[in-house]
Design an enzyme around this catalytic site. Structure first.
Site, PDB file in Angstrom:
ATOM      1  N   HIS A  23       0.852  -1.205   0.000  1.00  0.00           N
ATOM      2  CA  HIS A  23       0.000   0.000   0.000  1.00  0.00           C
ATOM      3  C   HIS A  23       0.882   1.247   0.000  1.00  0.00           C
ATOM      4  O   HIS A  23       0.770   2.081   0.903  1.00  0.00           O
ATOM      5  CB  HIS A  23      -0.882   0.067   1.262  1.00  0.00           C
ATOM      6  CG  HIS A  23      -2.116  -0.773   1.192  1.00  0.00           C
ATOM      7  ND1 HIS A  23      -2.843  -1.093   2.303  1.00  0.00           N
ATOM      8  CD2 HIS A  23      -2.763  -1.330   0.150  1.00  0.00           C
ATOM      9  CE1 HIS A  23      -3.875  -1.831   1.959  1.00  0.00           C
ATOM     10  NE2 HIS A  23      -3.857  -1.988   0.654  1.00  0.00           N
ATOM     11  N   HIS A  79     -11.802  -8.093  -7.467  1.00  0.00           N
ATOM     12  CA  HIS A  79     -11.451  -6.880  -6.708  1.00  0.00           C
ATOM     13  C   HIS A  79     -10.619  -5.967  -7.608  1.00  0.00           C
ATOM     14  O   HIS A  79      -9.720  -6.436  -8.308  1.00  0.00           O
ATOM     15  CB  HIS A  79     -10.660  -7.335  -5.475  1.00  0.00           C
ATOM     16  CG  HIS A  79     -10.201  -6.269  -4.550  1.00  0.00           C
ATOM     17  ND1 HIS A  79     -10.839  -5.063  -4.394  1.00  0.00           N
ATOM     18  CD2 HIS A  79      -9.141  -6.244  -3.685  1.00  0.00           C
ATOM     19  CE1 HIS A  79     -10.193  -4.343  -3.490  1.00  0.00           C
ATOM     20  NE2 HIS A  79      -9.158  -5.037  -3.054  1.00  0.00           N
ATOM     21  N   GLU A  81      -8.550  -3.523  -6.725  1.00  0.00           N
ATOM     22  CA  GLU A  81      -7.262  -3.019  -6.253  1.00  0.00           C
ATOM     23  C   GLU A  81      -6.142  -3.625  -7.106  1.00  0.00           C
ATOM     24  O   GLU A  81      -6.178  -4.798  -7.476  1.00  0.00           O
ATOM     25  CB  GLU A  81      -7.058  -3.338  -4.754  1.00  0.00           C
ATOM     26  CG  GLU A  81      -5.946  -2.503  -4.160  1.00  0.00           C
ATOM     27  CD  GLU A  81      -5.959  -2.420  -2.631  1.00  0.00           C
ATOM     28  OE1 GLU A  81      -6.731  -3.147  -1.984  1.00  0.00           O
ATOM     29  OE2 GLU A  81      -5.178  -1.606  -2.092  1.00  0.00           O
ATOM     30  N   ASP A  83      -3.204  -4.725  -6.922  1.00  0.00           N
ATOM     31  CA  ASP A  83      -2.401  -5.930  -6.665  1.00  0.00           C
ATOM     32  C   ASP A  83      -3.081  -7.193  -7.197  1.00  0.00           C
ATOM     33  O   ASP A  83      -2.454  -8.246  -7.280  1.00  0.00           O
ATOM     34  CB  ASP A  83      -2.063  -6.074  -5.168  1.00  0.00           C
ATOM     35  CG  ASP A  83      -3.261  -5.967  -4.256  1.00  0.00           C
ATOM     36  OD1 ASP A  83      -4.196  -5.228  -4.586  1.00  0.00           O
ATOM     37  OD2 ASP A  83      -3.266  -6.617  -3.196  1.00  0.00           O
ATOM     38  N   HIS A 145     -12.776  -5.894   1.154  1.00  0.00           N
ATOM     39  CA  HIS A 145     -12.692  -4.684   1.947  1.00  0.00           C
ATOM     40  C   HIS A 145     -12.915  -3.409   1.138  1.00  0.00           C
ATOM     41  O   HIS A 145     -12.771  -2.308   1.678  1.00  0.00           O
ATOM     42  CB  HIS A 145     -11.323  -4.623   2.664  1.00  0.00           C
ATOM     43  CG  HIS A 145     -10.154  -4.412   1.721  1.00  0.00           C
ATOM     44  ND1 HIS A 145      -9.290  -3.353   1.855  1.00  0.00           N
ATOM     45  CD2 HIS A 145      -9.754  -5.074   0.632  1.00  0.00           C
ATOM     46  CE1 HIS A 145      -8.372  -3.403   0.907  1.00  0.00           C
ATOM     47  NE2 HIS A 145      -8.649  -4.454   0.163  1.00  0.00           N
ATOM     48  N   ASP A 164      -9.220 -10.945  -1.060  1.00  0.00           N
ATOM     49  CA  ASP A 164      -8.407 -10.535   0.097  1.00  0.00           C
ATOM     50  C   ASP A 164      -8.802 -11.229   1.401  1.00  0.00           C
ATOM     51  O   ASP A 164      -7.952 -11.392   2.297  1.00  0.00           O
ATOM     52  CB  ASP A 164      -8.512  -9.018   0.305  1.00  0.00           C
ATOM     53  CG  ASP A 164      -7.604  -8.233  -0.625  1.00  0.00           C
ATOM     54  OD1 ASP A 164      -6.529  -8.741  -0.971  1.00  0.00           O
ATOM     55  OD2 ASP A 164      -7.975  -7.114  -1.001  1.00  0.00           O
ATOM     56  N   TYR A 192      -2.880  -9.160   9.138  1.00  0.00           N
ATOM     57  CA  TYR A 192      -3.668  -8.765   7.969  1.00  0.00           C
ATOM     58  C   TYR A 192      -5.072  -8.333   8.398  1.00  0.00           C
ATOM     59  O   TYR A 192      -5.575  -7.288   7.988  1.00  0.00           O
ATOM     60  CB  TYR A 192      -3.735  -9.973   7.037  1.00  0.00           C
ATOM     61  CG  TYR A 192      -4.257  -9.716   5.653  1.00  0.00           C
ATOM     62  CD1 TYR A 192      -3.378  -9.457   4.608  1.00  0.00           C
ATOM     63  CD2 TYR A 192      -5.616  -9.788   5.367  1.00  0.00           C
ATOM     64  CE1 TYR A 192      -3.845  -9.258   3.328  1.00  0.00           C
ATOM     65  CE2 TYR A 192      -6.080  -9.592   4.096  1.00  0.00           C
ATOM     66  CZ  TYR A 192      -5.197  -9.332   3.075  1.00  0.00           C
ATOM     67  OH  TYR A 192      -5.668  -9.143   1.803  1.00  0.00           O
ATOM     68  N   HIS A 225      -3.943 -13.638  -1.427  1.00  0.00           N
ATOM     69  CA  HIS A 225      -2.587 -13.451  -0.903  1.00  0.00           C
ATOM     70  C   HIS A 225      -2.233 -14.629  -0.001  1.00  0.00           C
ATOM     71  O   HIS A 225      -3.055 -15.050   0.827  1.00  0.00           O
ATOM     72  CB  HIS A 225      -2.486 -12.208  -0.012  1.00  0.00           C
ATOM     73  CG  HIS A 225      -2.629 -10.906  -0.732  1.00  0.00           C
ATOM     74  ND1 HIS A 225      -1.719 -10.440  -1.647  1.00  0.00           N
ATOM     75  CD2 HIS A 225      -3.594  -9.953  -0.651  1.00  0.00           C
ATOM     76  CE1 HIS A 225      -2.114  -9.257  -2.099  1.00  0.00           C
ATOM     77  NE2 HIS A 225      -3.251  -8.939  -1.521  1.00  0.00           N
TER      78      HIS A 225
HETATM   79 FE1  FEO Z   1      -7.397  -5.087  -1.542  1.00  0.00          FE
HETATM   80 FE2  FEO Z   1      -4.921  -7.397  -1.944  1.00  0.00          FE
HETATM   81  O1  FEO Z   1      -5.931  -5.886  -2.347  1.00  0.00           O
END
Ligand code: FEO
Length: 396
Positions: A23, A79, A81, A83, A145, A164, A192, A225
């Site tokens: 992040h 998602h 985001e 990543d 999230h 996530d 996390y 992840h």
């Molecule tokens: Fe919310 Fe692993 O990105």
């Protein structure tokens, strides 16, 4: 490297051993991370999530070890985001006609990340896509999230891919939970949760209840992840329920910083009081400790004692970031108090208490402060302060 989860379902993700900050620089990832992507080979072929952009080539090379990339029919973007969606631009250049499956909010945000108008298909809870023998079923996971987050479930194989949720920033040569040190795995899983998911704890409880009612068989939980949960996969769901409910271990965390050791002497004396009461504690000087690690320890604990000397009518700058985080993360069932030394007007303790209250941490007793360096008698009062706090905490 590719790994088969079940017949014709493959991990084709990438391991980022050297990522130490996530992040931007907001989250420390001492153990690196992975970007998990899953390839499902059926009559139709689907890829669930991609990887962070710099790893796109590696993802594509992994897919090529199993199939011709051009055969992919669906790319599920659980998602937005980057990543997880960062691999889309390079991948979609190879498969411009494939369907990109997204939630309604993903349909809004993914084009705003990449400025591309791919062939999007919007899905919501209960929608499914048949791949032939098995189907993908989607569950909206709004604010778990991000607004766009969703889970994908593969029927027949009983694999839940919740993006996530249930993940950890944990690079490893192993892919499954029965292949790694469980202490390392859980430390990363709780870190996390504490640092990313706690503001959404009520939604976590609701989503787990909703999911349990569906009575869907789950053989594997494959997050985006870290490690994949295949041995007793529901263990992490039960842990999330406990964490979301505000469970704690009854211990106390003392966080502080100090200019000329006065506040530190107070911290040590207070900890003596905690010891006399038989309460376990951990002590962190924020000038040298990692913020995300300390937040994780606060999350596990029941009490938080926070100390800072006064500086320019305020607090030491090193103590402020964690107070800001605590406000945003809104941990449940925490109790606190404040302490520190001062030289002039001494607003520090009042400011610390205000910060605790803003973080919804109940202040259990009036703070304690001493001018310049604390005397022997004043340090005795700090011991008493610790004893008093521990007693009140036990009753809370
Ligand atoms: Fe919310 Fe692993 O990105």
């Amino acid at each position: 490297m590719v790994v088969e989860l079940k017949k014709d379902v493959f991990w084709v993700g990438t391991v980022d051993w050297n990522l130490k900050k996530f992040h931007g620089h907001e989250y420390s990832t001492h153990r690196g991370t992975t970007y998990n992507s899953y390839l499902i080979v059926d009559e139709k072929i689907a890829l669930v999530d991609t990887v962070w952009g710099p790893f796109s080539h590696e993802l594509i090379e992994n897919i090529k070890k199993i199939i011709d990339v051009k055969k992919i029919d669906y790319v599920i973007a659980n998602h937005a985001e980057t990543d997880h969606s960062g691999g889309l631009p390079e991948l979609m250049e190879l498969i411009p006609d494939a369907t990109v499956v997204v939630s309604e909010k993903g349909r809004e945000s993914i084009p705003k990340h990449y400025h591309e108008d791919w062939n999007f298909k919007v899905v919501t809870t209960g929608d499914s896509i048949s791949l032939g023998k098995n189907s993908l079923v989607f569950v909206k996971a709004t604010m778990l999230h991000w607004p766009d987050s969703m889970f994908t479930y593969l029927t027949g194989k009983n694999i839940l891919m919740p993006n996530d949720a249930f993940g950890q920033h944990y690079a490893s040569s192993a892919r499954f939970n029965d292949e790694v040190d469980p202490a390392e795995l859980y430390q990363e899983a709780i870190k996390y949760y504490a640092n990313i998911l706690t503001p959404f704890s009520d939604l976590v409880i609701k989503k787990i209840d909703e999911f349990k009612k569906l009575n869907i068989p789950v053989d594997i939980i494959a997050p985006s992840h870290g490690i994949i949960w295949r041995k007793d996969p529901m263990q992490i769901v039960e842990k999330y329920y406990e964490w979301a409910s505000g469970g704690n271990d009854g211990s106390i965390v003392i966080i502080y910083d100090t200019m000329w050791k006065g506040t530190e002497k107070m911290a040590f004396a207070i900890s003596e009081g905690l010891e006399k009461e038989g309460v376990r504690f951990k002590l962190f000087n924020m000038a040298v400790c990692d913020r995300n690690d300390v937040l994780t320890e606060v999350f596990k604990a029941k009490g938080i004692l926070v100390g800072s000397p006064a500086l320019n009518n305020g607090l030491l700058p090193t103590i402020k970031p964690i107070l800001e985080d605590l406000k945003g993360l809104r941990f449940k069932n925490k109790f606190g108090a404040a302490f520190g030394t001062y030289g002039w007007s001494g607003e520090n303790v009042k400011l610390l208490e205000e910060n605790l209250e803003k973080a919804k941490i109940k202040v259990l007793q009036e703070g304690i402060k001493f001018k310049w360096q604390p005397t022997k008698e004043e340090l005795e009062k700090c011991v008493e302060f610790g004893i008093g706090f521990a007693k009140k905490l036990k009753k809370s």
